[in-house]
Design a protein around this motif. Structure first.
Motif, PDB file in Angstrom:
ATOM      1  N   UNK A  13      -9.828-121.345  23.065  1.00 15.29           N
ATOM      2  CA  UNK A  13     -10.673-120.158  23.142  1.00 15.29           C
ATOM      3  C   UNK A  13     -10.758-119.628  24.559  1.00 15.29           C
ATOM      4  N   UNK A  14     -10.417-120.457  25.529  1.00 10.80           N
ATOM      5  CA  UNK A  14     -10.518-120.040  26.919  1.00 10.80           C
ATOM      6  C   UNK A  14      -9.266-119.319  27.326  1.00 10.80           C
ATOM      7  N   UNK A  15      -9.380-118.388  28.285  1.00 11.75           N
ATOM      8  CA  UNK A  15      -8.208-117.689  28.800  1.00 11.75           C
ATOM      9  C   UNK A  15      -7.361-118.647  29.622  1.00 11.75           C
ATOM     10  N   UNK A  16      -6.053-118.467  29.544  1.00 14.34           N
ATOM     11  CA  UNK A  16      -5.152-119.332  30.314  1.00 14.34           C
ATOM     12  C   UNK A  16      -5.008-118.779  31.722  1.00 14.34           C
ATOM     13  N   UNK A  17      -4.934-119.666  32.671  1.00 18.92           N
ATOM     14  CA  UNK A  17      -4.721-119.252  34.050  1.00 18.92           C
ATOM     15  C   UNK A  17      -3.293-118.781  34.204  1.00 18.92           C
ATOM     16  N   UNK A  18      -3.005-117.823  35.105  1.00 21.99           N
ATOM     17  CA  UNK A  18      -1.642-117.358  35.331  1.00 21.99           C
ATOM     18  C   UNK A  18      -0.723-118.526  35.636  1.00 21.99           C
ATOM     19  N   UNK A  19       0.481-118.401  35.140  1.00 22.08           N
ATOM     20  CA  UNK A  19       1.475-119.458  35.277  1.00 22.08           C
ATOM     21  C   UNK A  19       2.661-118.932  36.048  1.00 22.08           C
ATOM     22  N   UNK A  97      18.215-111.430  38.110  1.00 17.69           N
ATOM     23  CA  UNK A  97      17.342-110.257  38.043  1.00 17.69           C
ATOM     24  C   UNK A  97      16.307-110.408  36.930  1.00 17.69           C
ATOM     25  N   UNK A  98      16.745-110.874  35.758  1.00 23.70           N
ATOM     26  CA  UNK A  98      15.809-111.042  34.658  1.00 23.70           C
ATOM     27  C   UNK A  98      14.798-112.142  34.950  1.00 23.70           C
ATOM     28  N   UNK A  99      15.262-113.264  35.496  1.00 21.99           N
ATOM     29  CA  UNK A  99      14.351-114.366  35.778  1.00 21.99           C
ATOM     30  C   UNK A  99      13.332-113.998  36.849  1.00 21.99           C
ATOM     31  N   UNK A 100      13.739-113.186  37.809  1.00 21.83           N
ATOM     32  CA  UNK A 100      12.793-112.742  38.831  1.00 21.83           C
ATOM     33  C   UNK A 100      11.701-111.872  38.207  1.00 21.83           C
ATOM     34  N   UNK A 101      12.072-111.126  37.189  1.00 25.30           N
ATOM     35  CA  UNK A 101      11.108-110.229  36.550  1.00 25.30           C
ATOM     36  C   UNK A 101      10.069-110.993  35.729  1.00 25.30           C
ATOM     37  N   UNK A 102      10.427-112.185  35.255  1.00 21.81           N
ATOM     38  CA  UNK A 102       9.502-112.948  34.404  1.00 21.81           C
ATOM     39  C   UNK A 102       9.025-114.225  35.085  1.00 21.81           C
ATOM     40  N   UNK A 103       9.119-114.267  36.390  1.00 19.37           N
ATOM     41  CA  UNK A 103       8.701-115.475  37.116  1.00 19.37           C
ATOM     42  C   UNK A 103       7.209-115.726  36.984  1.00 19.37           C
ATOM     43  N   UNK A 104       6.420-114.661  37.024  1.00 24.78           N
ATOM     44  CA  UNK A 104       4.972-114.793  36.867  1.00 24.78           C
ATOM     45  C   UNK A 104       4.602-114.608  35.402  1.00 24.78           C
ATOM     46  N   UNK A 105       3.502-115.226  35.010  1.00 27.03           N
ATOM     47  CA  UNK A 105       3.098-115.203  33.601  1.00 27.03           C
ATOM     48  C   UNK A 105       1.674-114.692  33.443  1.00 27.03           C
ATOM     49  N   UNK A 106       1.538-113.598  32.698  1.00 26.59           N
ATOM     50  CA  UNK A 106       0.228-113.153  32.219  1.00 26.59           C
ATOM     51  C   UNK A 106       0.188-113.520  30.743  1.00 26.59           C
ATOM     52  N   UNK A 107      -0.501-114.590  30.369  1.00 25.52           N
ATOM     53  CA  UNK A 107      -0.421-115.085  28.986  1.00 25.52           C
ATOM     54  C   UNK A 107      -0.923-114.072  27.960  1.00 25.52           C
ATOM     55  N   UNK A 108      -0.190-113.966  26.854  1.00 28.97           N
ATOM     56  CA  UNK A 108      -0.665-113.213  25.699  1.00 28.97           C
ATOM     57  C   UNK A 108      -1.051-114.169  24.576  1.00 28.97           C
ATOM     58  N   UNK A 109      -0.596-115.404  24.653  1.00 28.76           N
ATOM     59  CA  UNK A 109      -1.020-116.409  23.675  1.00 28.76           C
ATOM     60  C   UNK A 109      -2.368-116.982  24.102  1.00 28.76           C
ATOM     61  N   UNK A 116       8.763-129.637  21.114  1.00 33.19           N
ATOM     62  CA  UNK A 116       9.127-130.521  20.007  1.00 33.19           C
ATOM     63  C   UNK A 116       7.881-131.286  19.571  1.00 33.19           C
ATOM     64  N   UNK A 117       7.926-131.836  18.380  1.00 36.75           N
ATOM     65  CA  UNK A 117       6.811-132.648  17.910  1.00 36.75           C
ATOM     66  C   UNK A 117       6.593-133.811  18.865  1.00 36.75           C
ATOM     67  N   UNK A 118       5.361-134.004  19.301  1.00 39.90           N
ATOM     68  CA  UNK A 118       5.043-135.084  20.224  1.00 39.90           C
ATOM     69  C   UNK A 118       5.139-134.712  21.688  1.00 39.90           C
ATOM     70  N   UNK A 119       5.748-133.568  21.998  1.00 41.15           N
ATOM     71  CA  UNK A 119       5.844-133.123  23.389  1.00 41.15           C
ATOM     72  C   UNK A 119       4.516-132.491  23.823  1.00 41.15           C
ATOM     73  N   UNK A 120       4.273-132.410  25.130  1.00 43.75           N
ATOM     74  CA  UNK A 120       3.034-131.768  25.587  1.00 43.75           C
ATOM     75  C   UNK A 120       2.984-130.305  25.177  1.00 43.75           C
ATOM     76  N   UNK A 121       1.794-129.820  24.907  1.00 42.17           N
ATOM     77  CA  UNK A 121       1.600-128.401  24.611  1.00 42.17           C
ATOM     78  C   UNK A 121       1.412-127.674  25.940  1.00 42.17           C
ATOM     79  N   UNK A 122       2.520-127.223  26.512  1.00 38.64           N
ATOM     80  CA  UNK A 122       2.455-126.653  27.859  1.00 38.64           C
ATOM     81  C   UNK A 122       3.277-125.370  28.016  1.00 38.64           C
ATOM     82  N   UNK A 123       3.613-124.719  26.914  1.00 41.16           N
ATOM     83  CA  UNK A 123       4.445-123.516  26.992  1.00 41.16           C
ATOM     84  C   UNK A 123       3.631-122.310  26.544  1.00 41.16           C
ATOM     85  N   UNK A 124       3.273-121.408  27.465  1.00 44.20           N
ATOM     86  CA  UNK A 124       2.574-120.187  27.065  1.00 44.20           C
ATOM     87  C   UNK A 124       3.566-119.093  26.684  1.00 44.20           C
ATOM     88  N   UNK A 125       3.110-118.153  25.879  1.00 46.74           N
ATOM     89  CA  UNK A 125       3.842-116.908  25.676  1.00 46.74           C
ATOM     90  C   UNK A 125       3.234-115.892  26.630  1.00 46.74           C
TER      91      UNK A 125
END
Length: 284
Positions: A13-19, A97-109, A116-125
């Motif tokens: 429920x909490x907002x994610x910090x920028x990644x 060029x593409x990776x530089x454009x998405x280096x910073x993350x403003x989460x929408x998730x 994978x199953x059992x892996x840490x939940x650490x990937x934001x959209x």
């Protein structure tokens, strides 16, 4: 594909910090006419697959996009004494060029995903006005129309169906069509709210390679990081459905409001993908 078990990820429920992402690496029926929908086009519905190796249920009810796509292309500065920008519209967009454009993350998730199953939940959209993106592994999706390399013999979890279908109603062909898989709608993230649908255009980046694909399937609501056999091969990733894939460093960029129709037109996807990627990189 690697054996997965469906693991639900609790929505935060909490907002994610920028990644910040890691630094980019250095530099039969006649086909219907192709119709490419760019941002602002109407949505289509599609079926939701229950998990990566299970049956589909659906269709997924349409939900209006939460944000209207906006053009991010900015023309040359017209102020006196300012040198016009060089027109790079015909040049291929590079991985850096593409990776530089998405280096910073403003989460929408509203939460994070597991690779994978059992892996840490650490990937934001993450998102911008023009695209959503994430960085994850790549599991090989071999589901869809059976072929020499994707079938029940080569993949014990093979399912002869995909969430979205070709123009003639048949499942997609994972051996021939580069497509990506989005997570099923959940409290964590609903791709429909960001104007992502079957046929939406995506750029895939791995190493120094950029390849274009369409959104072709819907996976578990708690996992992310999956693409078709053809998409894996195009990126130079081992495509064996059981032991193939790669554990990290694949960036998925999906352009909001875009669509290739018919979904199976790979030439149209390539052309439109390059155009959208150029606009995404050059825009402010």
């Amino acid at each position: 594909m690697r054996v997965q078990s469906l693991t639900l990820v609790a929505a935060s429920a909490a907002l994610l910090a920028p990644t910040t992402f890691p630094d980019a690496p250095p530099p039969p029926r006649p086909d219907p006419p192709t119709h490419i929908l760019l941002p602002g086009a109407p949505d289509r519905t599609g079926s939701l697959r229950a998990d990566r190796s299970g049956v589909r249920v659906g269709p997924v009810p349409h939900r209006a996009a939460g944000r209207s796509p906006q053009s991010s292309r900015v023309g040359p500065d017209s102020r006196a004494g300012t040198r016009p920008q060089r027109d790079r519209s015909g040049e291929p967009v590079g991985a850096a060029d593409l990776l530089a454009k998405v280096r910073d993350c403003a989460p929408v998730s509203r939460g994070r995903y597991r690779s994978d199953a059992g892996a840490p939940a650490d990937i934001p959209v993450c998102g911008t006005p023009d695209a959503v993106y994430w960085k994850a592994d790549l599991d090989v999706d071999c589901d869809g129309r059976p072929g020499d390399r994707c079938n029940a013999r080569t993949d014990p979890h093979f399912t002869p169906a995909t969430a979205y279908t070709e123009s003639d109603g048949r499942p997609l062909d994972a051996e021939r069509l580069p497509y990506v898989v989005v997570p099923g709608p959940s409290d964590t993230w609903d791709h429909r709210e960001d104007d992502v649908r079957g046929g939406s255009l995506a750029a895939l980046v791995h190493g120094d390679r950029v390849r274009y694909a369409v959104v072709g399937d819907v996976g578990p609501s708690g996992l992310i990081g999956e693409a078709s056999y053809a998409a894996a091969r195009s990126l130079g990733i081992p495509a064996d459905p059981e032991g193939g894939g790669v554990a990290s460093d694949v960036t998925y960029i999906v352009f909001k409001g875009s669509e290739v129709e018919p979904i199976e037109d790979t030439a149209a996807a390539q052309k439109a993908g390059e155009r959208l990627a150029r606009r995404f990189v050059d825009g402010d």
